[in-house]
Scaffold this active site. Structure first.
Site, PDB file in Angstrom:
ATOM      1  N   ASP A 191       0.873  -1.173   0.000  1.00  0.00           N
ATOM      2  CA  ASP A 191       0.000   0.000   0.000  1.00  0.00           C
ATOM      3  C   ASP A 191       0.913   1.226   0.000  1.00  0.00           C
ATOM      4  OD1 ASP A 191      -2.983   1.028   0.749  1.00  0.00           O
ATOM      5  OD2 ASP A 191      -1.474   2.247   1.768  1.00  0.00           O
ATOM      6  N   ASP A 208      -2.755   9.072 -11.320  1.00  0.00           N
ATOM      7  CA  ASP A 208      -2.720   7.945 -12.270  1.00  0.00           C
ATOM      8  C   ASP A 208      -1.309   7.722 -12.812  1.00  0.00           C
ATOM      9  OD1 ASP A 208      -5.392   7.486 -11.922  1.00  0.00           O
ATOM     10  OD2 ASP A 208      -6.018   8.398 -13.825  1.00  0.00           O
ATOM     11  N   ASP A 236      -4.521   2.242  -4.593  1.00  0.00           N
ATOM     12  CA  ASP A 236      -3.060   2.225  -4.493  1.00  0.00           C
ATOM     13  C   ASP A 236      -2.577   0.962  -3.783  1.00  0.00           C
ATOM     14  OD1 ASP A 236      -4.165   3.061  -2.061  1.00  0.00           O
ATOM     15  OD2 ASP A 236      -2.388   4.202  -1.511  1.00  0.00           O
TER      16      ASP A 236
END
Length: 313
Positions: A191, A208, A236
């Site tokens: 993460d 992005d 993410d």
């Protein structure tokens, strides 16, 4: 990004359709041995042959170094076929002369197979142990067959790839475990630390771009580890699946390498990553959901202990 043979085995009706492609090609060039191949960055695998009763020494499942193959000379950039009606008369093939003679390949036609994004997939080839003549109409018909095959590959690939990053998606991961992994494995549940701030300050378009760059770095990492693959779970959150790591010390070293690769950015981003690590044994009974739940717990402890670190379940 390379389409692996493991991924191809997940495609619906791949074996049947590849047989149909070769059957159609055989109608056009009935005297030739035809085959489909796929490429990795360094190797070529023969996926399917039109028939095995031939003097040509090519077999299904054969893997050879790409630099030592005639298919590596096919012009993928311009999507042009490669034709040698008599390989013995081609001085440009001197470095492959022994290999071609050992395989009894005297003539060759190679049609490039590319995915919709331009990535090389492999080739549709016709070979013979005698000189051959390939007329323009036959070559054009084979190119049309290849184009239809490429559409099929694109649709199947789309089902198993994340549309933003082109990493594998959760569907691929689920199918991998449903089909059964006989060897032990390790999951790195990643993460990003600070990603929300990047979105808030720089906007979602920049976010992005960051996710694509993270994917690129993870892909570079797994390319160096046999049987490894990377997944974008969503947002993410990413996952790396590894095999062959037997000790926590080695897992820790690999986790530190991944963390380091995700902690340096040219732009003014305060970004890093945290990793939760979970393992499963040979023929382990834990299902994927249990493994992800356990990895998430380890990830939570990594984040609460200061971020930019890893924790074992």
């Amino acid at each position: 990004m390379v389409t692996t043979f493991q991924e191809l085995q997940m495609y619906k009706n791949f074996d049947e359709l590849s047989s149909d492609v070769l059957d159609l090609a055989k109608e056009i060039l009935p005297d030739q041995l035809l085959y489909l191949s796929s490429f990795s960055d360094t190797q070529q695998m023969i996926l399917k042959l039109s028939n095995n009763d031939t003097n040509i020494l090519i077999t299904e499942g054969l893997v050879v170094n790409l630099n030592e193959t005639i298919c590596n000379r096919v012009d993928f950039d311009n999507k042009q076929p490669l034709i040698y009606e008599d390989t013995r008369k081609e001085s440009s093939l001197d470095d492959l002369r022994n290999a071609l003679e050992e395989a009894n390949v005297r003539s060759y036609l190679g049609i490039p197979i590319s995915l919709m994004n331009g990535e090389r997939f492999g080739t549709l080839c016709a070979v013979h142990d005698q000189e051959s003549q390939f007329d323009k109409k036959s070559v054009e018909l084979l190119q049309r067959i290849v184009r239809m095959f490429s559409y099929y590959l694109y649709l199947e690939r789309f089902a198993y790839r994340d549309s933003l990053t082109e990493l594998y998606n959760r569907h691929y991961l689920t199918k991998f475990f449903e089909d059964g992994s006989k060897s032990a494995g390790v999951l790195f549940f990643l993460d990003l630390d600070g990603f929300k701030k990047v979105n808030d300050i720089h906007g979602h378009d920049t976010g992005d771009l960051v996710l694509k760059e993270v994917a690129s770095r993870l892909q570079q990492y797994v390319a160096e580890h046999p049987k490894a693959f990377a997944v974008r779970l969503g947002g993410d959150e990413f996952l790396i699946h590894l095999s062959g790591l037997s000790s926590q010390e080695e897992m820790g070293k690999q986790a530190e390498y991944v963390l380091k690769s995700l902690s340096t950015w040219d732009a003014d981003y305060q970004l890093s990553a945290s990793i939760g690590i979970v393992t499963y044994p040979v023929n382990g009974r834990d299902d994927l959901q249990t493994l992800l739940k356990n990895a998430d717990q380890a990830l939570y402890r990594a984040k609460t202990s200061g971020k930019n670190t890893y924790n074992f379940f």
